[in-house]
Scaffold this motif. Structure first.
Motif, mmCIF file in Angstrom:
data_model
loop_
_atom_site.group_PDB
_atom_site.id
_atom_site.type_symbol
_atom_site.label_atom_id
_atom_site.label_comp_id
_atom_site.label_asym_id
_atom_site.label_seq_id
_atom_site.Cartn_x
_atom_site.Cartn_y
_atom_site.Cartn_z
ATOM 1 N N ASP A 176 0.812 -1.262 -0.249
ATOM 2 C CA ASP A 176 0.132 -0.122 0.102
ATOM 3 C C ASP A 176 0.762 1.270 -0.080
ATOM 4 N N TYR A 177 1.228 1.866 -0.995
ATOM 5 C CA TYR A 177 2.150 3.178 -0.875
ATOM 6 C C TYR A 177 1.384 4.474 0.244
ATOM 7 N N GLN A 178 0.136 4.378 -0.108
ATOM 8 C CA GLN A 178 -0.123 5.715 0.710
ATOM 9 C C GLN A 178 -0.051 5.210 2.489
ATOM 10 N N LEU A 179 0.009 4.584 2.557
ATOM 11 C CA LEU A 179 0.511 3.285 4.153
ATOM 12 C C LEU A 179 2.209 3.817 4.408
ATOM 13 N N ALA A 180 3.121 3.538 3.280
ATOM 14 C CA ALA A 180 4.392 2.770 3.288
ATOM 15 C C ALA A 180 5.022 4.542 3.289
ATOM 16 N N GLU A 181 4.157 4.726 2.743
ATOM 17 C CA GLU A 181 4.686 6.181 2.545
ATOM 18 C C GLU A 181 4.292 7.875 4.246
ATOM 19 N N SER A 182 2.855 7.628 4.827
ATOM 20 C CA SER A 182 2.779 7.676 5.953
ATOM 21 C C SER A 182 3.541 6.652 7.099
ATOM 22 N N THR A 183 3.854 6.018 7.175
ATOM 23 C CA THR A 183 4.744 5.001 7.694
ATOM 24 C C THR A 183 6.429 5.592 7.697
ATOM 25 N N LEU A 184 6.957 6.167 6.738
ATOM 26 C CA LEU A 184 8.152 6.231 6.510
ATOM 27 C C LEU A 184 8.150 7.812 7.588
ATOM 28 N N ILE A 185 6.899 8.488 6.930
ATOM 29 C CA ILE A 185 7.247 9.839 7.173
ATOM 30 C C ILE A 185 7.252 10.011 9.162
ATOM 31 N N ALA A 186 6.111 9.328 9.906
ATOM 32 C CA ALA A 186 6.091 8.850 11.228
ATOM 33 C C ALA A 186 7.585 8.290 12.026
ATOM 34 N N CYS A 187 7.954 7.269 10.953
ATOM 35 C CA CYS A 187 9.527 6.994 11.920
ATOM 36 C C CYS A 187 9.963 7.944 12.001
ATOM 37 N N ALA A 188 10.632 8.450 10.563
ATOM 38 C CA ALA A 188 11.297 9.743 10.621
ATOM 39 C C ALA A 188 11.239 11.247 11.449
ATOM 40 N N ARG A 189 9.857 10.733 11.879
ATOM 41 C CA ARG A 189 9.522 12.194 12.289
ATOM 42 C C ARG A 189 9.675 11.922 14.274
ATOM 43 N N GLU A 190 9.592 10.404 14.598
ATOM 44 C CA GLU A 190 9.223 10.628 15.921
ATOM 45 C C GLU A 190 11.443 9.805 16.000
ATOM 46 N N SER A 191 12.319 10.045 15.340
ATOM 47 C CA SER A 191 12.998 10.128 15.723
ATOM 48 C C SER A 191 14.267 11.870 15.756
ATOM 49 N N THR A 192 13.801 11.936 14.933
ATOM 50 C CA THR A 192 14.126 13.426 14.521
ATOM 51 C C THR A 192 13.254 14.867 15.609
ATOM 52 N N LYS A 193 12.672 14.298 16.720
ATOM 53 C CA LYS A 193 11.271 15.282 16.999
ATOM 54 C C LYS A 193 11.165 16.769 17.311
ATOM 55 N N GLU A 194 12.702 16.898 17.973
ATOM 56 C CA GLU A 194 13.642 18.010 18.295
ATOM 57 C C GLU A 194 14.197 18.847 17.624
ATOM 58 N N ILE A 195 14.386 18.150 16.201
ATOM 59 C CA ILE A 195 15.021 18.903 14.914
ATOM 60 C C ILE A 195 13.860 19.755 14.362
ATOM 61 N N VAL A 196 12.597 18.493 14.129
ATOM 62 C CA VAL A 196 11.258 18.838 13.665
ATOM 63 C C VAL A 196 11.082 20.045 13.956
ATOM 64 N N GLU A 197 10.918 20.445 15.833
ATOM 65 C CA GLU A 197 10.072 21.585 16.605
ATOM 66 C C GLU A 197 10.684 22.271 16.240
ATOM 67 N N GLU A 198 12.501 22.715 15.988
ATOM 68 C CA GLU A 198 13.462 23.952 15.828
ATOM 69 C C GLU A 198 13.707 24.360 14.586
ATOM 70 N N LEU A 199 13.217 23.596 13.757
ATOM 71 C CA LEU A 199 12.871 24.282 12.501
ATOM 72 C C LEU A 199 11.867 23.729 11.918
ATOM 73 N N GLY A 200 10.636 23.582 11.739
ATOM 74 C CA GLY A 200 9.500 23.032 11.336
ATOM 75 C C GLY A 200 9.477 23.312 10.078
ATOM 76 N N ARG A 201 10.875 21.722 9.537
ATOM 77 C CA ARG A 201 10.729 21.588 8.326
ATOM 78 C C ARG A 201 10.597 19.718 8.776
ATOM 79 N N GLU A 202 9.349 19.386 8.212
ATOM 80 C CA GLU A 202 8.791 18.385 8.340
ATOM 81 C C GLU A 202 9.554 16.915 7.475
ATOM 82 N N PRO A 203 10.114 16.126 7.693
ATOM 83 C CA PRO A 203 10.292 15.002 7.176
ATOM 84 C C PRO A 203 9.250 14.707 5.548
ATOM 85 N N GLU A 204 10.429 13.494 4.427
ATOM 86 C CA GLU A 204 9.943 13.990 3.436
ATOM 87 C C GLU A 204 10.233 12.540 2.418
#
Length: 330
Positions: free
Chosen positions: A221-249
């Motif tokens: 499932d492409y949509q599920l794979a994309e959302s899963t990858l973004i969620a995994c990256a966001r969880e590991s880089t939470k502080e960086i995302v909050e500081e820069l405001g740039r989400e994984p893609e």
């Protein structure tokens, strides 16, 4: 009382002026020369000059460090500036020692000119290294603590001296970008000839763009794979995302066995390997717990299809004989 103080001050000034006019410094110097000799007097002056400069250096160094700390400068910036301060005092001390031992500015000029000619002629590379060190101190293309690449060597800057840059090697004995605990000395002279890559040129841009490539099968499932990858990256880089405001893609492309999904995110230069490993572990666990996600890999598959019709060509089909014709077939 004020009149008496003024009289005392006038008396001291008059005594001081009389002392100078009487030539006390010249008389003291003459006495030292007569007692110790001219060479020993020069050495004594040099020792006194060195001691005075050492005391002045220590006092000024503490004042400089305190002023930089009040302005919230980093430890690397403080160390870099105090290093320049130390070598400036060293150069000043050499000049004063030469003046003290030579006894005149003319002799000092001749000595410095001769030394400069010798150094410029026979020590071109070290002199070029000192010039490169001054360039690094002033322009600051990198500082202590930065991860850089010079002459194809990747490492963290541990020290910057007038002759060499000391790097803590990254990789080398192992794959990836983990520290190998080996030190590498890079001559400063190569800074004018080689390209230098700095992972983070300033504190505000200490993050770099990194990616984890994931090969996903066509039946996922492409949509599920994309959302899963973004969620995994966001969880590991939470502080960086909050500081820069740039989400994984995610950026995707086709390849032979499936879809290559490139998960891109902001990472810390010196922790790049650690962060990517954490993201990969989360992705593997997420794919293992889902029936709609799967990794793609080169392989061959054989499919069997059951059919009621014969799969052989017509010429190879079995045709039963009639009972009356069995004798004729013999």
């Amino acid at each position: 009382m004020n009149d008496s103080l003024e009289v005392a001050q006038d008396s001291l000034q008059a005594a001081a002026s009389q002392t100078v006019s009487n030539g006390y410094p010249e008389r003291i110097q003459e006495m030292l020369v007569n007692a110790l000799g001219e060479s020993m007097t020069g050495i004594l002056y040099a020792v006194i000059t060195i001691l005075a400069l050492m005391v002045l250096y220590r006092i000024s160094k503490n004042l400089v460090i305190r002023a930089m700390k009040e302005k919230h400068r980093s430890d690397a910036q403080v160390l870099q500036f105090t290093t320049m301060w130390k070598y400036a005092f060293l150069l000043t001390g050499i000049v004063f020692v030469i003046v003290s031992m030579s006894g005149s500015l003319a002799a000092m000029g001749l000595t410095v000119a001769f030394l400069g000619m010798v150094l410029g002629w026979s020590l071109q590379r070290p002199v070029t290294g000192v010039a490169a060190w001054l360039m690094v101190m002033i322009k600051r293309p990198f500082k202590i603590g930065d991860r850089i690449i010079i002459m194809g060597v990747r490492g963290d800057v541990l020290d910057i001296s007038p002759t060499h840059v000391l790097l803590g090697e990254v990789g080398g004995t192992v794959g990836g970008e983990e520290s190998s605990n080996r030190g590498i000395l890079i001559p400063n002279a190569v800074l004018f000839d080689q390209m230098v890559i700095n992972y983070a040129v300033s504190k505000e841009t200490k993050y770099i763009l990194d990616e984890v490539p994931v090969r996903v099968s066509y039946d996922s499932d492409y949509q599920l794979a994309e959302s899963t990858l973004i969620a995994c990256a966001r969880e590991s880089t939470k502080e960086i995302v909050e500081e820069l405001g740039r989400e994984p893609e995610v950026r995707a492309e086709f390849f032979d066995s499936g879809v290559l999904m490139r998960l891109r995110y902001q990472s810390i230069a010196v922790e790049r390997q650690k962060i990517s490993t954490a993201i990969v572990a989360k992705i593997v666990n997420a794919f293992s717990n889902s029936d709609r996600l799967g990794f793609a890999y080169p392989h061959s598959a054989v499919e069997y299809k059951i059919s009621e019709e014969a799969s052989l060509p017509p010429v190879f089909r079995y045709v039963p004989l009639e009972p009356g014709n069995q004798g004729d077939s013999k």
